[in-house]
Design a protein around this motif. Sequence first.
Motif, PDB file in Angstrom:
ATOM      1  N   PRO A   1       0.810  -1.235   0.000  1.00 48.32           N
ATOM      2  CA  PRO A   1       0.000   0.000   0.000  1.00 48.32           C
ATOM      3  C   PRO A   1       0.833   1.271   0.000  1.00 48.32           C
ATOM      4  N   GLN A   2       1.979   1.254   0.686  1.00 48.25           N
ATOM      5  CA  GLN A   2       2.806   2.453   0.736  1.00 48.25           C
ATOM      6  C   GLN A   2       3.432   2.765  -0.630  1.00 48.25           C
ATOM      7  N   ILE A   3       3.725   1.728  -1.391  1.00 49.38           N
ATOM      8  CA  ILE A   3       4.266   1.951  -2.750  1.00 49.38           C
ATOM      9  C   ILE A   3       3.178   2.539  -3.647  1.00 49.38           C
ATOM     10  N   VAL A   4       1.941   2.063  -3.480  1.00 49.95           N
ATOM     11  CA  VAL A   4       0.818   2.625  -4.246  1.00 49.95           C
ATOM     12  C   VAL A   4       0.625   4.093  -3.883  1.00 49.95           C
ATOM     13  N   SER A   5       0.759   4.428  -2.602  1.00 46.73           N
ATOM     14  CA  SER A   5       0.656   5.826  -2.169  1.00 46.73           C
ATOM     15  C   SER A   5       1.785   6.668  -2.767  1.00 46.73           C
ATOM     16  N   MET A   6       2.961   6.071  -2.887  1.00 43.56           N
ATOM     17  CA  MET A   6       4.084   6.779  -3.492  1.00 43.56           C
ATOM     18  C   MET A   6       3.810   7.104  -4.961  1.00 43.56           C
ATOM     19  N   LEU A   7       3.171   6.170  -5.675  1.00 46.26           N
ATOM     20  CA  LEU A   7       2.823   6.415  -7.076  1.00 46.26           C
ATOM     21  C   LEU A   7       1.817   7.566  -7.191  1.00 46.26           C
ATOM     22  N   LYS A   8       0.856   7.628  -6.280  1.00 46.58           N
ATOM     23  CA  LYS A   8      -0.105   8.744  -6.284  1.00 46.58           C
ATOM     24  C   LYS A   8       0.600  10.058  -6.006  1.00 46.58           C
ATOM     25  N   TYR A   9       1.563  10.016  -5.091  1.00 46.35           N
ATOM     26  CA  TYR A   9       2.337  11.229  -4.785  1.00 46.35           C
ATOM     27  C   TYR A   9       3.108  11.720  -6.009  1.00 46.35           C
ATOM     28  N   LEU A  10       3.609  10.790  -6.807  1.00 47.48           N
ATOM     29  CA  LEU A  10       4.361  11.160  -8.011  1.00 47.48           C
ATOM     30  C   LEU A  10       3.460  11.615  -9.152  1.00 47.48           C
ATOM     31  N   GLY A  11       2.138  11.424  -9.026  1.00 49.65           N
ATOM     32  CA  GLY A  11       1.221  11.944 -10.045  1.00 49.65           C
ATOM     33  C   GLY A  11       0.398  10.918 -10.772  1.00 49.65           C
TER      34      GLY A  11
END
Length: 479
Positions: free
Chosen positions: A325-335
């Motif tokens: 889940p944290q990697i998915v959140s990182m992808l959202k942060y990147l756009g």
Amino acid sequence: MPFDKPMVQKNKQDAALWCAMNPDPSKKGNKSHSSSSKDAKYSTVSSKITKAKPRLSPNMQARVDLESSDSAEKKAARMEKYKALEEQIDKQTKQAGSKKMDTKKNPKILAINMKRKKELGDKAKFDTKSWDATKRESSKKNKEIMERTARRKEEELKIKGLDAALKHLQENYPPERVTETLTLILKIVKKVLKEPNELKYRKINLLNKRIQKAIVRPLGSMIIMKEFGFTQKDESTLIMSTGSTASFKSKLEKLERALDRSATRVPMFLQKAETQGASKESILYCCLELKRILTSIAELPSSVPLRSLTTEQGSIYSFRFAPFPQIVSMLKYLGFESTEGRRFIRMNKPDVALIWDALKDLDKQIQKRKPLTGVAHAVAELLNKRGKSDSTYVIDKVRVCLTRVASANEARNREIDVKRLFKSRAAVLPEAQKLFNSLGFVEGDDGKVKINGADTNGAYHSLQHLIEMWKGALTVMTQ
């Protein structure tokens, strides 16, 4: 308002003169004395007066328009009367509150209200309740601002010194905000060091939008400026007095070290993913794959296919990113954003500057995590226990197996009989088994090891990582 009756004159000549100067307004052709230039000839007694026919009537019904016949004094008195009526209406409206005035009984008040409605657009009545509510809300906001300012001053007093200010910035603000603040402070201080006698570099306008965002608002940045000798002259000016700049170099080094730590939130997301159970190999392969994707987007941001990732079963996204889940959140942060139907995630508006900063952080994380993986430890243990000759034999066999899995997705390649593979050198079997396990193979009941063949991307990254760790171990050994 009726016109005053004329005084009865004794002789007819005076009566004729009065009628000539005051024509009957009921007849359309006649005009008033003040507006007609032809009536100027009747302003004095002349021979033509005798030709005018006398028009005297005891029941005279002549009326004139107030606006044209009244004197200036009467007009002013009438306007004052209307103003007094308006003030009276406003006063009664405020006092009455919810009670409505009956304007139908007073036609003058009704006319004034109609005029006001046309001018003000149905806002003639004064709403005391809304005014009180607005006043209360504004006083509440002012109180909140004062309380927030007082809390900020208390927190500033707790921060003492450059190190404490840097720590507070890094703990309470996102990395990109810290980067912006420290970059601007470094730029200002370096200009002062280059030209210390130039006043424009030692004087800062605090009302500037960029200065407001980067230095005034973040708590701790003004303390850093004071550490470099800046003092606040007034609410809009920050100035540095001329003095020694010898101590600036050590402080600048601290700022540069703090600036070099991280530019984005990528390290934070990776650290959280690891604490939630992600293996070091999974984090590393995620970083390698994300680096490849972001590099292609940064080089060609207009390409929609490069900015899109399929989320279907068996895709890179499903193996590398979705389990964490944290990697998915990182992808959202990147756009990256989910599309309709959730078949893809796509970066609709790529922030190229953020992508390049993220790539720098990914490079640092990759270099940091490579020596810490299970593969690195297994290779180092193999080399230490079995020497270069046996280790080279094991690495070559494992490389061949991984190459088959990564290139040809067949069931027979995904299942390996380790005992049979290392039959000629049974002594290396424990180390070889451990190396296969670190690469993602799972040991079965029959003694064989198996790997998920659908994840060919993971097999490829494992192979590349194994080769790199083997070369690094050999380099350390020869030194």
